[in-house]
Design a protein around this motif. Structure first.
Motif, mmCIF file in Angstrom:
data_model
loop_
_atom_site.group_PDB
_atom_site.id
_atom_site.type_symbol
_atom_site.label_atom_id
_atom_site.label_comp_id
_atom_site.label_asym_id
_atom_site.label_seq_id
_atom_site.Cartn_x
_atom_site.Cartn_y
_atom_site.Cartn_z
ATOM 1 N N TRP A 376 0.840 -1.199 0.000
ATOM 2 C CA TRP A 376 0.000 0.000 0.000
ATOM 3 C C TRP A 376 0.880 1.256 0.000
ATOM 4 O O TRP A 376 2.041 1.226 0.374
ATOM 5 C CB TRP A 376 -0.952 0.006 1.201
ATOM 6 C CG TRP A 376 -0.295 0.097 2.547
ATOM 7 C CD1 TRP A 376 -0.144 1.204 3.326
ATOM 8 C CD2 TRP A 376 0.299 -0.988 3.293
ATOM 9 N NE1 TRP A 376 0.502 0.898 4.500
ATOM 10 C CE2 TRP A 376 0.786 -0.440 4.504
ATOM 11 C CE3 TRP A 376 0.457 -2.359 3.051
ATOM 12 C CZ2 TRP A 376 1.423 -1.217 5.470
ATOM 13 C CZ3 TRP A 376 1.106 -3.137 4.013
ATOM 14 C CH2 TRP A 376 1.575 -2.563 5.196
ATOM 15 N N ASP A 377 0.290 2.366 -0.421
ATOM 16 C CA ASP A 377 0.981 3.658 -0.430
ATOM 17 C C ASP A 377 0.964 4.276 0.960
ATOM 18 O O ASP A 377 -0.056 4.246 1.660
ATOM 19 C CB ASP A 377 0.299 4.630 -1.394
ATOM 20 C CG ASP A 377 0.416 4.204 -2.852
ATOM 21 O OD1 ASP A 377 1.478 3.674 -3.220
ATOM 22 O OD2 ASP A 377 -0.558 4.405 -3.609
ATOM 23 N N ILE A 378 2.094 4.878 1.348
ATOM 24 C CA ILE A 378 2.152 5.685 2.566
ATOM 25 C C ILE A 378 2.255 7.175 2.191
ATOM 26 O O ILE A 378 1.541 8.008 2.728
ATOM 27 C CB ILE A 378 3.343 5.262 3.451
ATOM 28 C CG1 ILE A 378 3.072 3.873 4.045
ATOM 29 C CG2 ILE A 378 3.565 6.269 4.573
ATOM 30 C CD1 ILE A 378 4.159 3.369 4.960
ATOM 31 N N ILE A 379 3.155 7.486 1.259
ATOM 32 C CA ILE A 379 3.284 8.832 0.709
ATOM 33 C C ILE A 379 3.032 8.727 -0.796
ATOM 34 O O ILE A 379 3.693 7.948 -1.482
ATOM 35 C CB ILE A 379 4.681 9.434 0.949
ATOM 36 C CG1 ILE A 379 5.099 9.306 2.419
ATOM 37 C CG2 ILE A 379 4.730 10.882 0.471
ATOM 38 C CD1 ILE A 379 4.282 10.119 3.387
ATOM 39 N N LYS A 380 2.068 9.488 -1.313
ATOM 40 C CA LYS A 380 1.723 9.450 -2.733
ATOM 41 C C LYS A 380 1.901 10.837 -3.324
ATOM 42 O O LYS A 380 1.237 11.788 -2.914
ATOM 43 C CB LYS A 380 0.279 8.978 -2.909
ATOM 44 C CG LYS A 380 -0.183 8.871 -4.366
ATOM 45 C CD LYS A 380 0.536 7.759 -5.094
ATOM 46 C CE LYS A 380 -0.034 7.556 -6.486
ATOM 47 N NZ LYS A 380 0.725 6.536 -7.248
ATOM 48 N N ASP A 381 2.846 10.958 -4.281
ATOM 49 C CA ASP A 381 3.148 12.246 -4.909
ATOM 50 C C ASP A 381 3.411 13.318 -3.849
ATOM 51 O O ASP A 381 2.962 14.464 -3.964
ATOM 52 C CB ASP A 381 2.010 12.683 -5.829
ATOM 53 C CG ASP A 381 1.795 11.711 -6.984
ATOM 54 O OD1 ASP A 381 2.786 11.103 -7.434
ATOM 55 O OD2 ASP A 381 0.640 11.556 -7.427
ATOM 56 N N GLY A 382 4.109 12.918 -2.798
ATOM 57 C CA GLY A 382 4.504 13.848 -1.745
ATOM 58 C C GLY A 382 3.502 14.042 -0.634
ATOM 59 O O GLY A 382 3.802 14.718 0.358
ATOM 60 N N ILE A 383 2.301 13.463 -0.731
ATOM 61 C CA ILE A 383 1.248 13.666 0.262
ATOM 62 C C ILE A 383 1.117 12.446 1.171
ATOM 63 O O ILE A 383 1.103 11.309 0.707
ATOM 64 C CB ILE A 383 -0.106 13.943 -0.430
ATOM 65 C CG1 ILE A 383 -0.005 15.154 -1.360
ATOM 66 C CG2 ILE A 383 -1.201 14.157 0.608
ATOM 67 C CD1 ILE A 383 0.356 16.455 -0.676
ATOM 68 N N LEU A 384 1.003 12.693 2.487
ATOM 69 C CA LEU A 384 0.776 11.617 3.452
ATOM 70 C C LEU A 384 -0.606 11.027 3.242
ATOM 71 O O LEU A 384 -1.615 11.722 3.376
ATOM 72 C CB LEU A 384 0.900 12.163 4.873
ATOM 73 C CG LEU A 384 0.523 11.206 6.014
ATOM 74 C CD1 LEU A 384 1.527 10.046 6.091
ATOM 75 C CD2 LEU A 384 0.462 11.953 7.344
ATOM 76 N N VAL A 385 -0.685 9.735 2.901
ATOM 77 C CA VAL A 385 -1.987 9.112 2.614
ATOM 78 C C VAL A 385 -2.297 7.916 3.519
ATOM 79 O O VAL A 385 -3.446 7.450 3.536
ATOM 80 C CB VAL A 385 -2.087 8.669 1.136
ATOM 81 C CG1 VAL A 385 -2.004 9.873 0.208
ATOM 82 C CG2 VAL A 385 -1.010 7.641 0.777
ATOM 83 N N ASN A 386 -1.308 7.415 4.287
ATOM 84 C CA ASN A 386 -1.597 6.237 5.097
ATOM 85 C C ASN A 386 -0.511 6.037 6.141
ATOM 86 O O ASN A 386 0.515 6.734 6.151
ATOM 87 C CB ASN A 386 -1.716 4.991 4.216
ATOM 88 C CG ASN A 386 -2.798 4.042 4.702
ATOM 89 O OD1 ASN A 386 -3.008 3.883 5.905
ATOM 90 N ND2 ASN A 386 -3.490 3.399 3.772
ATOM 91 N N TYR A 387 -0.728 5.047 7.005
ATOM 92 C CA TYR A 387 0.230 4.659 8.042
ATOM 93 C C TYR A 387 0.475 3.150 7.951
ATOM 94 O O TYR A 387 0.224 2.531 6.921
ATOM 95 C CB TYR A 387 -0.321 5.015 9.425
ATOM 96 C CG TYR A 387 -0.534 6.485 9.692
ATOM 97 C CD1 TYR A 387 0.513 7.315 10.073
ATOM 98 C CD2 TYR A 387 -1.809 7.046 9.602
ATOM 99 C CE1 TYR A 387 0.320 8.664 10.355
ATOM 100 C CE2 TYR A 387 -2.017 8.393 9.883
ATOM 101 C CZ TYR A 387 -0.946 9.201 10.258
ATOM 102 O OH TYR A 387 -1.152 10.517 10.533
ATOM 103 N N GLN A 388 0.934 2.580 9.051
ATOM 104 C CA GLN A 388 1.145 1.144 9.184
ATOM 105 C C GLN A 388 0.264 0.669 10.341
ATOM 106 O O GLN A 388 0.363 1.206 11.444
ATOM 107 C CB GLN A 388 2.605 0.830 9.496
ATOM 108 C CG GLN A 388 3.615 1.514 8.593
ATOM 109 C CD GLN A 388 4.984 1.579 9.245
ATOM 110 O OE1 GLN A 388 5.385 0.674 9.982
ATOM 111 N NE2 GLN A 388 5.721 2.651 8.975
ATOM 112 N N THR A 389 -0.580 -0.336 10.103
ATOM 113 C CA THR A 389 -1.533 -0.732 11.135
ATOM 114 C C THR A 389 -1.584 -2.243 11.336
ATOM 115 O O THR A 389 -1.149 -3.025 10.488
ATOM 116 C CB THR A 389 -2.964 -0.272 10.782
ATOM 117 O OG1 THR A 389 -3.394 -0.964 9.597
ATOM 118 C CG2 THR A 389 -3.035 1.226 10.548
#
Length: 546
Positions: A376-389
């Motif tokens: 999964w993406d965490i940073i997409k095109d420089g934007i924070l979009v997720n974490y680790q869960t």
């Protein structure tokens, strides 16, 4: 607190500080024993004993981990062997939910009575804990997979390779360094095999066989006249592979630059000869002039910056403050994620989490909650979009399922959120490192991990490298010493302007990443291509005040 994983050995050099000790419950075993697995039918029967005992005492959920952890270390220095150890740790850990709360117990006594007693103890602990809870555990849904298995796709089981062959190789490494003028040299090889069986009350029975390997060395030369010394460590990466990693292949080498670099096979003899020459250069290198530079960072260096400034601050438990007492918190608070527009880095920055990359330290089939490995993406095109869960955190982010980030380093450790592989994606346009350097007017090209520091919120940091080369007008003009860069995480990743393509992409990693109280270790890889960062502040670490 019990001792963990590897014996600490004097003379292991840089590797020593990264390795904990052998588990208290481990025992020395023969190679023949190491190569004989526990029968999967026996593991299923033992798991069912635990599941039934826990259910009978009122558990509403139970998972069982039967773990056999094999560890081998071969350590040498100059012309002698310092240590050889083969260890096994074997037991069962049982985690339950009862009265809405977690409980855990473990035992290394593998008879039915002891297993049932441990399961009953876990339920009793859960019921005791429930008196203190503020809200019940909320687990993300997870289907049972039935009886399944997964193995690291090794070509050569490292434990099957004779110790004598490993000793001969490492002493040959030392001899090559000494013949080239090294004053001191140590070389080491670490192997891990986790044979893990997971069963749950949801219907999963998962058998996994996971392998890791890490060869390393440190070469030291001394300037007798000036009394100074310099070192260079191996540019190997710890890998989720078998002994095939130690069999060099020319098509897995990147040559043509100031340093020979390695992909999925490693040539330790070639590397140590080059390292010894590099130490000579470091003794004569000019000190860096402090100022702003464009940095060209090789994956052998950049992996650690990714680990510390991206991997750790995107761990959800750290964001929520659960790690504050031991390892700090994170500047990437939930409000930044909720905004859906927090600018972590430039549009060049695409950070991906995964547990599937072949050869990586984090590659698994299923995590320690029975969740299938994913990406999964965490940073997409420089934007924070997720974490680790993990499963009991997923609802906080509104996720319908866990991301599979649960891990325990032993059967007697309770599993909790640990970092997956966290990597910087390669660029789409064709670009080699050599071509990247050609466009740099004033820069520094860095290789290998070295000293670093980062604050308790993973924001302000400083990193240095094993090797640093000055770039002037598109050409590498010589080696520098005492170079380290300073930045804050957001400033640094917003200075990212260019990434090499997939042909340059390589893995780095850490064999023993510490976290938790009592402390646990995990192994994790970080991939990246060679990457350029513009206008970064560089200091001279050799300067003295006064």
């Amino acid at each position: 607190m019990r001792r963990r994983d590897f014996l600490y050995m004097t003379g292991v050099g840089a590797a020593a500080g990264m390795l904990p000790a052998m588990p208290a419950f481990s025992r020395e075993i023969s190679i023949a024993e190491a190569l004989t697995p526990v029968d999967v039918k026996l593991k299923k029967r033992m798991a069912d004993v635990a599941l039934n005992a826990a259910k009978g005492k009122g558990a509403t959920y139970t998972d069982v981990r039967i773990g056999r952890y094999l560890r081998q270390v071969v350590a040498t220095r100059e012309n002698r062997v310092d240590n050889i150890a083969n260890g096994e740790s074997y037991g069962i850990g049982i985690r339950v939910i009862a009265a809405g709360s977690w409980g855990f117990a473990a035992t290394d006594k593998m008879d039915d009575v002891s297993i049932a007693r441990a399961a009953e103890m876990a339920v009793a602990i859960a019921k005791g804990n429930s008196k203190l809870m503020t809200e019940p555990v909320k687990l993300a849904p997870q289907k049972g997979y039935g009886e399944v298995s997964w193995k690291t796709p090794v070509e050569v089981n490292g434990f099957s390779v004779p110790i004598a062959e490993k000793v001969e190789l490492l002493l040959g490494v030392n001899a090559a360094a000494m013949q080239a003028g090294a004053k001191y040299v140590n070389s080491n090889m670490f192997l891990v095999n986790e044979q893990k069986y997971f069963a749950s009350s949801e219907g999963s029975y998962i058998d996994q066989d996971i392998h890791r390997i890490w060869p390393t060395f440190t070469v030291t030369k001394v300037d007798a006249a000036g009394g100074k010394f310099e070192t260079r460590n191996a540019l190997s990466a710890p890998m989720g592979m078998g002994y095939e990693y130690m069999r060099p292949k020319e098509d897995q080498k990147i040559k043509g630059g100031p340093v020979t670099l390695y992909k999925n096979n490693y040539d330790i003899l070639e590397d140590v000869k080059e390292a010894t020459a590099h130490v000579d250069e470091k003794l004569k290198a000019k000190p860096v002039q402090p100022g702003k530079y464009d940095l060209v960072l090789d994956p052998s260096h950049l992996f650690l910056t990714i680990h510390e400034s991206v991997g750790h601050p995107t761990e959800l438990d750290r964001v929520l403050g659960y790690e504050a007492n031991y390892a700090g918190t994170s500047f990437l608070t939930l409000d930044k994620w909720e905004s859906k527009k927090f600018n972590f880095g430039s549009k060049e920055v695409n950070i991906i989490a995964d547990r599937t990359t072949p050869g990586s330290l984090g590659a698994i089939g299923y995590d320690d909650e029975g969740v299938k490995a994913g990406k999964w993406d965490i940073i997409k095109d420089g934007i924070l979009v997720n974490y680790q869960t993990i499963r009991d955190q997923a609802h906080i982010l509104g996720l319908k399922e866990s991301q599979g980030c649960c891990y325990a380093d032993s059967w007697d450790s309770i599993q909790f959120q640990r970092m997956p592989n966290v990597s910087l994606a390669p660029g789409n346009a064709a670009l080699s490192a050599a071509d990247m350097v050609k466009n740099v007017e004033k820069g520094i090209y860095m290789f290998g991990r070295n000293s670093y520091s980062i604050d308790q919120q993973r924001y302000n940091f400083q990193f240095s490298a094993q090797l640093a080369y000055e770039i002037k007008e598109g050409k590498i003009v010589g080696m520098l010493k005492d170079a380290a860069y300073q930045a804050n995480t957001q400033e640094f990743w917003n200075s990212c302007v260019q990434r090499c393509d997939k042909n340059d992409y390589r893995l780095g990693g850490t064999f023993s990443d510490g976290k938790g109280q009592p402390s646990q270790v995990s192994a994790v890889s970080h991939g990246s291509p060679t990457t350029r960062f513009n206008g970064v502040s560089v200091i001279n670490t050799g300067r003295r005040l006064g």
